[in-house]
Design an enzyme around this catalytic site. Sequence first.
Site: not given
Ligand code: GAR
Length: 202
Positions: A17, A94, A113
């Site tokens: 992201n 997280m 999310h």
């Molecule tokens: C993503 O899917 C984000 O939406 C989720 O963790 C992943 C991180 O991926 N976030 C949550 O679950 C927050 N509650 P990334 O590090 O590749 O962006």
Amino acid sequence: MLNQINIAVLVSGGGTNLQALINAQDSGIIKSGKITLVVSNNKDAYALERAKKANIETAVLLKKELGSQEIFEDKLIETLKAHNIGLIVLAGFMSILSEKFTKTFEGRIINVHPSLIPSFCGKGFYGLKVHEEALKYGVKVTGATVHFVNEIPDGGKIIMQKAVEIQDGDTPEVLQKRVMEQAEWIILPNATEKVCSELLKV
Ligand code: GAR
């Protein structure tokens, strides 16, 4: 008058992201803000490499080293203020932030999310777990949400949502990738630009 909001992106892991935000900045989708800082609460997060490749300053703050969540948040607030940050984007961050933190930056924290809130959200719903639960429940449509962050986990005002279809035979990993590609990587940059352009008017 300000013409760009300083953005800090908070990360913990892979940072896809964050990459979508960097790409959106390069392509001009994000123009009302500039990513000036990436903060990780995990020293091994690949997101830090992505930031370095894009010449963005990084900071690593470790709760374990600092001793408590309170000290971690105090240090985070100090770092964000020192960088004159106007918008904080939680992109796969997280850790649940306290009311003290969310009140300090009220209306200036957003989160992505990986579900359609209010489904599969709140404490304990993060990363792959969200997709496991969606598949277990048997919903046919899921998606992603970008929302403001307040003291209630995943409880702040919704800014953008996008639906994604679940397909027969999906595994949590396959579904996670589809939700990222079809929803998160699109709505997070667009919501970031929307909020920055609104904050410029404040
Ligand atoms: C993503 O899917 C984000 O939406 C989720 O963790 C992943 C991180 O991926 N976030 C949550 O679950 C927050 N509650 P990334 O590090 O590749 O962006």
